[in-house]
Write a protein that holds these residues in place. Structure first.
Motif, PDB file in Angstrom:
ATOM      1  N   SER A   6      24.273  38.453   1.117  1.00  0.00           N
ATOM      2  CA  SER A   6      23.580  38.020  -0.064  1.00  0.00           C
ATOM      3  C   SER A   6      22.209  38.668  -0.068  1.00  0.00           C
ATOM      4  N   LEU A   7      21.879  39.267  -1.193  1.00  0.00           N
ATOM      5  CA  LEU A   7      20.650  40.048  -1.273  1.00  0.00           C
ATOM      6  C   LEU A   7      20.120  39.938  -2.692  1.00  0.00           C
ATOM      7  N   PRO A   8      18.832  39.794  -2.837  1.00  0.00           N
ATOM      8  CA  PRO A   8      18.283  39.759  -4.201  1.00  0.00           C
ATOM      9  C   PRO A   8      18.492  41.129  -4.874  1.00  0.00           C
ATOM     10  N   ARG A   9      18.754  41.127  -6.148  1.00  0.00           N
ATOM     11  CA  ARG A   9      19.018  42.343  -6.922  1.00  0.00           C
ATOM     12  C   ARG A   9      17.888  43.349  -6.770  1.00  0.00           C
ATOM     13  N   ALA A  10      16.679  42.949  -6.780  1.00  0.00           N
ATOM     14  CA  ALA A  10      15.521  43.843  -6.664  1.00  0.00           C
ATOM     15  C   ALA A  10      15.549  44.565  -5.318  1.00  0.00           C
ATOM     16  N   ALA A  11      15.887  43.850  -4.261  1.00  0.00           N
ATOM     17  CA  ALA A  11      15.949  44.471  -2.933  1.00  0.00           C
ATOM     18  C   ALA A  11      17.083  45.500  -2.877  1.00  0.00           C
ATOM     19  N   LEU A  12      18.212  45.192  -3.524  1.00  0.00           N
ATOM     20  CA  LEU A  12      19.339  46.121  -3.567  1.00  0.00           C
ATOM     21  C   LEU A  12      18.958  47.407  -4.295  1.00  0.00           C
ATOM     22  N   GLU A  13      18.265  47.281  -5.406  1.00  0.00           N
ATOM     23  CA  GLU A  13      17.827  48.457  -6.168  1.00  0.00           C
ATOM     24  C   GLU A  13      16.850  49.305  -5.362  1.00  0.00           C
ATOM     25  N   VAL A  14      15.935  48.676  -4.634  1.00  0.00           N
ATOM     26  CA  VAL A  14      14.975  49.402  -3.799  1.00  0.00           C
ATOM     27  C   VAL A  14      15.721  50.156  -2.692  1.00  0.00           C
ATOM     28  N   GLU A  15      16.683  49.487  -2.056  1.00  0.00           N
ATOM     29  CA  GLU A  15      17.441  50.116  -0.976  1.00  0.00           C
ATOM     30  C   GLU A  15      18.281  51.287  -1.503  1.00  0.00           C
ATOM     31  N   THR A  16      18.871  51.130  -2.694  1.00  0.00           N
ATOM     32  CA  THR A  16      19.664  52.204  -3.302  1.00  0.00           C
ATOM     33  C   THR A  16      18.786  53.404  -3.599  1.00  0.00           C
ATOM     34  N   ARG A  17      17.592  53.186  -4.140  1.00  0.00           N
ATOM     35  CA  ARG A  17      16.669  54.296  -4.406  1.00  0.00           C
ATOM     36  C   ARG A  17      16.244  54.994  -3.121  1.00  0.00           C
ATOM     37  N   ARG A  18      16.012  54.200  -2.064  1.00  0.00           N
ATOM     38  CA  ARG A  18      15.624  54.771  -0.775  1.00  0.00           C
ATOM     39  C   ARG A  18      16.759  55.645  -0.209  1.00  0.00           C
ATOM     40  N   LEU A  19      17.999  55.163  -0.292  1.00  0.00           N
ATOM     41  CA  LEU A  19      19.150  55.938   0.192  1.00  0.00           C
ATOM     42  C   LEU A  19      19.357  57.202  -0.645  1.00  0.00           C
ATOM     43  N   ASN A  20      19.166  57.090  -1.947  1.00  0.00           N
ATOM     44  CA  ASN A  20      19.277  58.274  -2.822  1.00  0.00           C
ATOM     45  C   ASN A  20      18.206  59.306  -2.473  1.00  0.00           C
ATOM     46  N   ALA A  21      17.006  58.847  -2.180  1.00  0.00           N
ATOM     47  CA  ALA A  21      15.922  59.762  -1.816  1.00  0.00           C
ATOM     48  C   ALA A  21      16.246  60.471  -0.501  1.00  0.00           C
TER      49      ALA A  21
END
Length: 173
Positions: A6-21
């Motif tokens: 379980s993860l807040p949506r905002a944290a998931l978006e930040v992690e996805t951007r970090r992985l994309n970078a």
């Protein structure tokens, strides 16, 4: 085994951007490495690609004829020779035709290579062949040379003032 994250949506978006970078950085580094190798490797070999290397070899007369005897198996008599081309590099190594003929054909250098080979045969063996009218000298021609009648003019020019008669020249595909 069952896992629930379980993860807040905002944290998931930040992690996805970090992985994309990270993925973009790694892909860019790999691309830069490939481009760098593609640019630097030819320079390490003296700056010449295979076509430029063939052009220089033609200029330097590194392509030499090898004469394969043609013998009548019934009588054992010599009928002539098939001229094969070899690339003798300055260090003495011999390069077989399967290595350079496809490049010569695709680059259009095959015409120059063939003409130079014929001239060299005339210079080396012309008198000996011409003195024996029953002997033939055979050349393998790339199929593409037969589609351009300029080769006929080239061959005439090469053999017209030599001891080798046109009847002694055999052209093979």
């Amino acid at each position: 085994l069952k896992t629930t994250v379980s993860l807040p949506r905002a944290a998931l978006e930040v992690e996805t951007r970090r992985l994309n970078a990270i993925a973009t950085t790694i892909a860019s580094a790999i691309l830069a490495l490939i481009i760098g190798l593609a640019v630097l490797l030819p320079r390490r070999r003296g700056g010449a690609g295979p076509v430029a290397e063939l052009e220089q070899a033609i200029t330097d007369n590194e392509f030499v004829p090898y004469y394969q005897p043609v013998v009548d198996i019934r009588t054992g008599r010599l009928r002539g020779a098939e001229v094969l081309i070899r690339w003798r590099k300055p260090d003495g190594t011999i390069v077989m035709p399967s290595t350079f003929i496809p490049i010569a054909e695709s680059s259009g250098l095959i015409r120059d290579m063939t003409r130079d080979l014929m001239r060299r045969v005339c210079a080396e063996m012309g008198t000996a062949i011409g003195a024996r009218p029953s002997l033939k000298v055979s050349f393998n021609l790339a199929g593409q040379l037969f589609s351009d009648e300029k080769i006929v003019h080239d061959i005439r020019k090469i053999f017209v003032n030599t001891p080798v008669k046109f009847q002694q020249v055999v052209l093979e595909v």
